[in-house]
Design a protein around this motif. Structure first.
Motif, PDB file in Angstrom:
ATOM      1  N   ASP A   1       0.804  -1.217   0.000  1.00  0.00           N
ATOM      2  CA  ASP A   1       0.000   0.000   0.000  1.00  0.00           C
ATOM      3  C   ASP A   1       0.838   1.269   0.000  1.00  0.00           C
ATOM      4  N   CYS A   2       1.769   1.383   0.967  1.00  0.00           N
ATOM      5  CA  CYS A   2       2.487   2.645   1.131  1.00  0.00           C
ATOM      6  C   CYS A   2       3.925   2.402   1.597  1.00  0.00           C
ATOM      7  N   ILE A   3       4.843   3.107   0.942  1.00  0.00           N
ATOM      8  CA  ILE A   3       6.244   3.106   1.349  1.00  0.00           C
ATOM      9  C   ILE A   3       6.615   4.531   1.710  1.00  0.00           C
ATOM     10  N   LEU A   4       7.280   4.679   2.830  1.00  0.00           N
ATOM     11  CA  LEU A   4       7.788   5.986   3.260  1.00  0.00           C
ATOM     12  C   LEU A   4       9.304   5.962   3.114  1.00  0.00           C
ATOM     13  N   LEU A   5       9.835   6.846   2.265  1.00  0.00           N
ATOM     14  CA  LEU A   5      11.274   6.985   2.125  1.00  0.00           C
ATOM     15  C   LEU A   5      11.651   8.336   2.714  1.00  0.00           C
ATOM     16  N   THR A   6      12.623   8.338   3.590  1.00  0.00           N
ATOM     17  CA  THR A   6      13.036   9.593   4.197  1.00  0.00           C
ATOM     18  C   THR A   6      14.532   9.803   4.005  1.00  0.00           C
ATOM     19  N   ILE A   7      14.853  11.010   3.583  1.00  0.00           N
ATOM     20  CA  ILE A   7      16.234  11.416   3.353  1.00  0.00           C
ATOM     21  C   ILE A   7      16.329  12.866   3.793  1.00  0.00           C
ATOM     22  N   TYR A   8      17.277  13.154   4.665  1.00  0.00           N
ATOM     23  CA  TYR A   8      17.351  14.496   5.253  1.00  0.00           C
ATOM     24  C   TYR A   8      17.679  15.550   4.206  1.00  0.00           C
ATOM     25  N   VAL A   9      18.598  15.235   3.305  1.00  0.00           N
ATOM     26  CA  VAL A   9      18.946  16.145   2.222  1.00  0.00           C
ATOM     27  C   VAL A   9      17.996  15.859   1.064  1.00  0.00           C
ATOM     28  N   HIS A  10      17.611  16.870   0.324  1.00  0.00           N
ATOM     29  CA  HIS A  10      16.645  16.683  -0.762  1.00  0.00           C
ATOM     30  C   HIS A  10      17.131  15.611  -1.736  1.00  0.00           C
ATOM     31  N   PRO A  11      16.245  14.694  -2.154  1.00  0.00           N
ATOM     32  CA  PRO A  11      16.669  13.570  -2.993  1.00  0.00           C
ATOM     33  C   PRO A  11      17.240  13.974  -4.351  1.00  0.00           C
ATOM     34  N   GLU A  12      16.921  15.143  -4.845  1.00  0.00           N
ATOM     35  CA  GLU A  12      17.437  15.541  -6.151  1.00  0.00           C
ATOM     36  C   GLU A  12      18.945  15.759  -6.141  1.00  0.00           C
ATOM     37  N   TYR A  13      19.552  15.836  -4.974  1.00  0.00           N
ATOM     38  CA  TYR A  13      21.007  15.930  -4.891  1.00  0.00           C
ATOM     39  C   TYR A  13      21.675  14.567  -5.070  1.00  0.00           C
ATOM     40  N   TYR A  14      20.882  13.490  -5.032  1.00  0.00           N
ATOM     41  CA  TYR A  14      21.417  12.135  -5.092  1.00  0.00           C
ATOM     42  C   TYR A  14      20.712  11.328  -6.194  1.00  0.00           C
ATOM     43  N   PRO A  15      21.263  11.297  -7.405  1.00  0.00           N
ATOM     44  CA  PRO A  15      20.624  10.539  -8.492  1.00  0.00           C
ATOM     45  C   PRO A  15      20.294   9.084  -8.146  1.00  0.00           C
ATOM     46  N   PRO A  16      21.131   8.345  -7.378  1.00  0.00           N
ATOM     47  CA  PRO A  16      20.726   6.983  -7.026  1.00  0.00           C
ATOM     48  C   PRO A  16      19.440   6.947  -6.184  1.00  0.00           C
ATOM     49  N   THR A  17      19.231   7.970  -5.363  1.00  0.00           N
ATOM     50  CA  THR A  17      17.999   8.027  -4.573  1.00  0.00           C
ATOM     51  C   THR A  17      16.803   8.282  -5.478  1.00  0.00           C
ATOM     52  N   LEU A  18      16.980   9.109  -6.499  1.00  0.00           N
ATOM     53  CA  LEU A  18      15.903   9.329  -7.471  1.00  0.00           C
ATOM     54  C   LEU A  18      15.532   8.012  -8.154  1.00  0.00           C
ATOM     55  N   ASN A  19      16.534   7.223  -8.493  1.00  0.00           N
ATOM     56  CA  ASN A  19      16.287   5.925  -9.099  1.00  0.00           C
ATOM     57  C   ASN A  19      15.558   5.006  -8.119  1.00  0.00           C
ATOM     58  N   ALA A  20      15.966   5.029  -6.859  1.00  0.00           N
ATOM     59  CA  ALA A  20      15.300   4.199  -5.842  1.00  0.00           C
ATOM     60  C   ALA A  20      13.828   4.589  -5.697  1.00  0.00           C
ATOM     61  N   ILE A  21      13.554   5.877  -5.686  1.00  0.00           N
ATOM     62  CA  ILE A  21      12.165   6.348  -5.575  1.00  0.00           C
ATOM     63  C   ILE A  21      11.350   5.850  -6.763  1.00  0.00           C
ATOM     64  N   SER A  22      11.922   5.961  -7.947  1.00  0.00           N
ATOM     65  CA  SER A  22      11.232   5.504  -9.158  1.00  0.00           C
ATOM     66  C   SER A  22      10.938   4.001  -9.090  1.00  0.00           C
ATOM     67  N   GLU A  23      11.922   3.214  -8.654  1.00  0.00           N
ATOM     68  CA  GLU A  23      11.724   1.762  -8.555  1.00  0.00           C
ATOM     69  C   GLU A  23      10.707   1.405  -7.466  1.00  0.00           C
ATOM     70  N   LEU A  24      10.769   2.089  -6.329  1.00  0.00           N
ATOM     71  CA  LEU A  24       9.808   1.828  -5.254  1.00  0.00           C
ATOM     72  C   LEU A  24       8.388   2.197  -5.682  1.00  0.00           C
ATOM     73  N   SER A  25       8.259   3.220  -6.519  1.00  0.00           N
ATOM     74  CA  SER A  25       6.926   3.639  -6.972  1.00  0.00           C
ATOM     75  C   SER A  25       6.244   2.563  -7.811  1.00  0.00           C
ATOM     76  N   LYS A  26       7.019   1.640  -8.365  1.00  0.00           N
ATOM     77  CA  LYS A  26       6.462   0.525  -9.139  1.00  0.00           C
ATOM     78  C   LYS A  26       5.954  -0.597  -8.241  1.00  0.00           C
ATOM     79  N   LYS A  27       6.365  -0.562  -6.962  1.00  0.00           N
ATOM     80  CA  LYS A  27       6.031  -1.643  -6.030  1.00  0.00           C
ATOM     81  C   LYS A  27       4.927  -1.272  -5.036  1.00  0.00           C
ATOM     82  N   ALA A  28       4.553   0.007  -5.006  1.00  0.00           N
ATOM     83  CA  ALA A  28       3.583   0.453  -4.002  1.00  0.00           C
ATOM     84  C   ALA A  28       2.537   1.359  -4.637  1.00  0.00           C
TER      85      ALA A  28
END
Length: 161
Positions: free
Chosen positions: A2-29
């Motif tokens: 149903d829902c995944i909560l991803l938390t990162i103190y620094v904005h995710p746009e500073y970290y391209p791998p985190t952007l990829n992780a968000i995109s992949e997680l969005s396919k699972k939830a």
């Protein structure tokens, strides 16, 4: 899921791998909520089921580089947003993407707010900033919190090469 909560103190746009992780997680939830300290760039087009929540307005600067109460206030706001979001959405999985994010989850876990599985993906090595008392204190506390958090972390991962 149903829902995944991803938390990162620094904005995710500073970290391209985190952007990829968000995109992949969005396919699972059905919903992925990303909590960050501060919105700053906001140029990335996230999938439609991803919501970005910021604890601090982008006009306010709460830098952690100098000693003042402002970073402490910012971290408290961040923890409050984490608590509120966990209460409102009851995520199935909470993903912490840096030591500051893990510290917020650790605090909420002390008070019984964390019921979901916790995945800690540490993409950064803690920097021991001995140039200031605050930097040294922050480093020491985050290192201590990381060690204590392994009691409730369900999944731990490091970036692969």
């Amino acid at each position: 899921m149903d829902c995944i909560l991803l938390t990162i103190y620094v904005h995710p746009e500073y970290y391209p791998p985190t952007l990829n992780a968000i995109s992949e997680l969005s396919k699972k939830a059905n919903k992925v909520i990303v909590i960050t300290q501060k919105a700053s760039i906001e140029n990335w087009n996230f999938p439609s089921n991803v919501e970005i929540l910021s604890a601090i307005d982008s006009g306010n600067s709460l830098s952690l580089s100098r000693f003042s109460v402002r970073p402490i206030i910012g971290f408290c706001k961040y923890c409050k947003l984490l608590q509120k979001t966990i209460g409102n959405y009851s995520p199935n999985l909470i993903v912490a993407h840096d030591p500051m994010a893990l510290a917020g989850i650790w605090i909420l876990n002390l008070f019984g707010y964390v019921k979901a599985k916790v995945w800690y993906h540490n993409h950064d090595i803690l920097n021991n900033n001995k140039s200031s008392l605050f930097g040294y204190f922050k480093y020491s506390m985050l290192k201590w919190v990381e060690k204590k958090s392994f009691k409730f972390i369900s999944i731990f991962s490091l970036p692969s090469n």
